[in-house]
Each structure stands twice: as C-alpha cells, then as structure tokens.
Design a protein around this motif. Structure first.
Motif, PDB file in Angstrom:
ATOM      1  N   ARG A  40       0.837  -1.201   0.000  1.00  0.00           N
ATOM      2  CA  ARG A  40       0.000   0.000   0.000  1.00  0.00           C
ATOM      3  C   ARG A  40       0.875   1.255   0.000  1.00  0.00           C
ATOM      4  O   ARG A  40       0.631   2.193  -0.761  1.00  0.00           O
ATOM      5  CB  ARG A  40      -0.918   0.005   1.216  1.00  0.00           C
ATOM      6  CG  ARG A  40      -1.846   1.216   1.258  1.00  0.00           C
ATOM      7  CD  ARG A  40      -2.711   1.225   2.510  1.00  0.00           C
ATOM      8  NE  ARG A  40      -3.591   0.102   2.617  1.00  0.00           N
ATOM      9  CZ  ARG A  40      -4.822   0.033   2.091  1.00  0.00           C
ATOM     10  NH1 ARG A  40      -5.285   1.059   1.392  1.00  0.00           N
ATOM     11  NH2 ARG A  40      -5.562  -1.028   2.247  1.00  0.00           N
ATOM     12  N   GLU A  44       0.739   3.962  -3.048  1.00  0.00           N
ATOM     13  CA  GLU A  44       0.296   5.327  -2.749  1.00  0.00           C
ATOM     14  C   GLU A  44       1.408   6.341  -2.978  1.00  0.00           C
ATOM     15  O   GLU A  44       1.141   7.461  -3.390  1.00  0.00           O
ATOM     16  CB  GLU A  44      -0.244   5.394  -1.323  1.00  0.00           C
ATOM     17  CG  GLU A  44      -1.576   4.664  -1.187  1.00  0.00           C
ATOM     18  CD  GLU A  44      -2.125   4.627   0.225  1.00  0.00           C
ATOM     19  OE1 GLU A  44      -1.425   5.050   1.176  1.00  0.00           O
ATOM     20  OE2 GLU A  44      -3.273   4.169   0.389  1.00  0.00           O
ATOM     21  N   THR A  49      -3.891   3.952  -5.681  1.00  0.00           N
ATOM     22  CA  THR A  49      -4.780   3.634  -4.562  1.00  0.00           C
ATOM     23  C   THR A  49      -4.944   2.129  -4.443  1.00  0.00           C
ATOM     24  O   THR A  49      -4.816   1.399  -5.423  1.00  0.00           O
ATOM     25  CB  THR A  49      -6.170   4.285  -4.739  1.00  0.00           C
ATOM     26  OG1 THR A  49      -6.711   3.881  -5.999  1.00  0.00           O
ATOM     27  CG2 THR A  49      -6.102   5.791  -4.679  1.00  0.00           C
TER      28      THR A  49
END
Length: 72
Positions: A40, A44, A49
C-alpha cells in the motif's frame, strides 16, 4: 485457504487497474501485515490507490489503481 484466485488487469481512464479476488476466508481473519502495508505504501507513493474488501459470500478482493503516464 483459498482454492481459486482470479486476476483481472485493464485500464480505466488514465489508470491501470488490477483486481485480485479469491474464494478464501476473507480479510476478517487476515489482518494487514507488513506485506500488505508495504505494498500500500509503495502504490500510494506513486499516486495509486489500494482497495481491500471481503467478497459477498466469502473471499477477499484487492483492487489496485495506478496512474498511467500514457493517454488512453
């Protein structure tokens, strides 16, 4: 405990989208650990996303959207 994994890759607008889903136990029993957290953070950091959810009836879904530098 998943027996089947489905991977779909495509484009929407100016993003590349990958959706992975399985028929396992879902995320209720699979807390986010270093692998998921690290993934993640990297996505990001590049403007993308990550969406994580349970599938109806059981299973797990991971959807990743990453901006593409090419026009569709």
């Amino acid at each position: 405990r998943a027996k089947q994994l489905t991977i779909e890759v495509g484009r929407t607008g100016q993003s590349i989208v990958a959706t992975l889903s399985d028929d396992g136990i879902g995320m209720q029993r699979a807390p986010q650990r270093n692998g998921m957290i690290g993934m993640r953070e990297r996505i990001e950091a590049n403007g993308g996303t990550v969406f994580v959810s349970d599938m109806p009836g059981g299973g797990f879904r991971l959807r990743i959207e990453i901006p593409s530098d090419q026009t569709p």
